[in-house]
Motif scaffolding. Structure first.
Motif, PDB file in Angstrom:
ATOM      1  N   VAL A 164       0.808  -1.231   0.000  1.00 45.61           N
ATOM      2  CA  VAL A 164       0.000   0.000   0.000  1.00 45.61           C
ATOM      3  C   VAL A 164       0.838   1.277   0.000  1.00 45.61           C
ATOM      4  O   VAL A 164       0.334   2.351  -0.341  1.00 45.61           O
ATOM      5  N   TRP A 165       2.115   1.191   0.413  1.00 38.79           N
ATOM      6  CA  TRP A 165       2.972   2.372   0.460  1.00 38.79           C
ATOM      7  C   TRP A 165       4.407   1.937   0.133  1.00 38.79           C
ATOM      8  O   TRP A 165       5.276   1.898   1.001  1.00 38.79           O
ATOM      9  N   PRO A 166       4.657   1.585  -1.132  1.00 39.14           N
ATOM     10  CA  PRO A 166       5.974   1.034  -1.491  1.00 39.14           C
ATOM     11  C   PRO A 166       7.129   1.999  -1.257  1.00 39.14           C
ATOM     12  O   PRO A 166       8.271   1.562  -1.102  1.00 39.14           O
ATOM     13  N   GLU A 167       6.861   3.317  -1.224  1.00 40.17           N
ATOM     14  CA  GLU A 167       7.936   4.289  -1.010  1.00 40.17           C
ATOM     15  C   GLU A 167       8.362   4.395   0.450  1.00 40.17           C
ATOM     16  O   GLU A 167       9.396   4.989   0.762  1.00 40.17           O
ATOM     17  N   LEU A 168       7.559   3.850   1.354  1.00 37.49           N
ATOM     18  CA  LEU A 168       7.867   3.939   2.776  1.00 37.49           C
ATOM     19  C   LEU A 168       9.114   3.123   3.098  1.00 37.49           C
ATOM     20  O   LEU A 168       9.214   1.946   2.746  1.00 37.49           O
ATOM     21  N   GLY A 169      10.068   3.740   3.774  1.00 34.96           N
ATOM     22  CA  GLY A 169      11.273   3.023   4.178  1.00 34.96           C
ATOM     23  C   GLY A 169      11.124   2.430   5.563  1.00 34.96           C
ATOM     24  O   GLY A 169      10.734   3.131   6.504  1.00 34.96           O
ATOM     25  N   ILE A 170      11.396   1.147   5.706  1.00 32.49           N
ATOM     26  CA  ILE A 170      11.330   0.500   7.022  1.00 32.49           C
ATOM     27  C   ILE A 170      12.696   0.653   7.679  1.00 32.49           C
ATOM     28  O   ILE A 170      13.675   0.017   7.278  1.00 32.49           O
ATOM     29  N   ALA A 171      12.776   1.528   8.668  1.00 30.88           N
ATOM     30  CA  ALA A 171      14.052   1.834   9.319  1.00 30.88           C
ATOM     31  C   ALA A 171      14.550   0.681  10.175  1.00 30.88           C
ATOM     32  O   ALA A 171      15.752   0.510  10.375  1.00 30.88           O
ATOM     33  N   GLY A 172      13.617  -0.106  10.716  1.00 34.81           N
ATOM     34  CA  GLY A 172      14.012  -1.213  11.563  1.00 34.81           C
ATOM     35  C   GLY A 172      12.812  -1.904  12.168  1.00 34.81           C
ATOM     36  O   GLY A 172      11.665  -1.510  11.939  1.00 34.81           O
ATOM     37  N   GLU A 173      13.090  -2.956  12.932  1.00 39.13           N
ATOM     38  CA  GLU A 173      12.048  -3.719  13.625  1.00 39.13           C
ATOM     39  C   GLU A 173      12.478  -3.926  15.074  1.00 39.13           C
ATOM     40  O   GLU A 173      13.662  -4.136  15.348  1.00 39.13           O
ATOM     41  N   ALA A 174      11.521  -3.866  15.977  1.00 33.93           N
ATOM     42  CA  ALA A 174      11.786  -4.086  17.398  1.00 33.93           C
ATOM     43  C   ALA A 174      10.816  -5.127  17.934  1.00 33.93           C
ATOM     44  O   ALA A 174       9.682  -5.243  17.451  1.00 33.93           O
ATOM     45  N   ALA A 175      11.269  -5.891  18.942  1.00 34.45           N
ATOM     46  CA  ALA A 175      10.449  -6.971  19.489  1.00 34.45           C
ATOM     47  C   ALA A 175       9.813  -6.621  20.824  1.00 34.45           C
ATOM     48  O   ALA A 175       9.041  -7.409  21.356  1.00 34.45           O
ATOM     49  N   ASN A 176      10.130  -5.433  21.368  1.00 35.63           N
ATOM     50  CA  ASN A 176       9.547  -5.050  22.651  1.00 35.63           C
ATOM     51  C   ASN A 176       9.647  -3.539  22.818  1.00 35.63           C
ATOM     52  O   ASN A 176      10.283  -2.844  22.001  1.00 35.63           O
ATOM     53  N   GLY A 177       9.037  -3.032  23.884  1.00 37.34           N
ATOM     54  CA  GLY A 177       8.996  -1.595  24.100  1.00 37.34           C
ATOM     55  C   GLY A 177      10.351  -0.974  24.353  1.00 37.34           C
ATOM     56  O   GLY A 177      10.625   0.139  23.908  1.00 37.34           O
ATOM     57  N   ILE A 178      11.221  -1.684  25.073  1.00 40.95           N
ATOM     58  CA  ILE A 178      12.548  -1.138  25.360  1.00 40.95           C
ATOM     59  C   ILE A 178      13.343  -0.958  24.065  1.00 40.95           C
ATOM     60  O   ILE A 178      13.958   0.083  23.823  1.00 40.95           O
TER      61      ILE A 178
END
Length: 254
Positions: A25-39
């Protein structure tokens, strides 16, 4: 300028699913990273400064609500969760939008359209957010908050399967995993039986043993075996389930 986002969810398959949907839906959006928890989310937001944080609510450690309190002044926060009873609280803590799992492409596209309009602007006043939410609910476009779990997520190979609780006949746990039994499939999840008992509708699922939750309308009859134990017979499944003495009061008339 490339718009960037951080995806926060304690389940890797859900992060993968959302990343794939966002690419659609938004191919131009860059995914900066992924996190597995709030910290991790707070540390990565401070370091990567994403424009958007897609944030799960129920996670180990700080919840999504607690995490949002720290993030909403830095990034636009969108909650992505399987539980819709948190809607008002999410808006109170700065969420720009609120998505229910499994995320529908059309609904995500609408959220992305809203985000495009907000990028580069400061977070909206929280009172304005609550007023907007009230208008949505009055128009009947917002879901009435539900208390109970409606979907179970199970890993099948490299895929994530979403199972409606209406399909499930029973749950049975051991030390590490919980078996999810439908009329046609047997799957394993890591959620504990205690968590499930707290999250499922108690009028729909009964605990009949310390290791077993059964869907009430899947019960055909309850009999006694030659040892005097109560045994539950199920519709569309040959297995009989034992009722422990601690839960025998469910069937007192026998």
């Amino acid at each position: 300028m490339t718009v960037t986002a951080l995806i926060v969810d304690d389940e890797s398959p859900m992060r993968d699913q959302l990343r794939a949907r966002l690419a659609e839906v938004w191919p131009e959006l860059g995914i900066a990273g992924e996190a597995a928890n709030g910290i991790e989310a707070m540390e990565m937001t401070a370091r990567l400064k994403p424009d958007i944080v897609f944030l799960d609510i129920r996670m180990p450690g700080p919840s999504g609500i607690e995490t949002a309190r720290q993030l909403y002044s830095q990034s636009h926060v969108v909650f992505v969760t399987a539980y819709d009873q948190y809607a008002v609280e999410a808006f109170e803590h700065g969420a720009m939008d609120y998505l229910l799992k499994p995320v529908a492409a059309d609904r995500l596209r609408l959220t992305c359209d809203r985000l495009r309009q907000r990028i580069g602007k400061p977070p909206a006043d929280i009172d304005q957010k609550l007023a907007a939410l009230a208008q949505i609910l009055e128009r009947g476009q917002g879901a009435k908050p539900q208390q109970y779990l409606r979907w179970i997520q199970a890993q099948v190979g490299t895929s994530l399967r979403m199972i409606s609780t209406k399909e499930i006949l029973f749950f049975q746990s051991d030390d590490k995993y919980t078996l999810v039994q439908t009329a046609s499939a047997e799957l394993l999840i890591r959620k504990t039986l205690k968590e499930l008992a707290d999250e499922l509708d108690p009028d729909e699922f009964w605990r009949i043993h310390r290791s077993t939750l059964v869907r009430v309308d899947a019960i055909v009859e309850v009999t006694r075996d030659d040892r005097g134990r109560q045994m539950v017979k199920l519709r569309n499944h040959p297995r009989e389930l034992e009722v422990s003495r601690n839960h025998a009061s469910r069937f007192q008339q026998m």
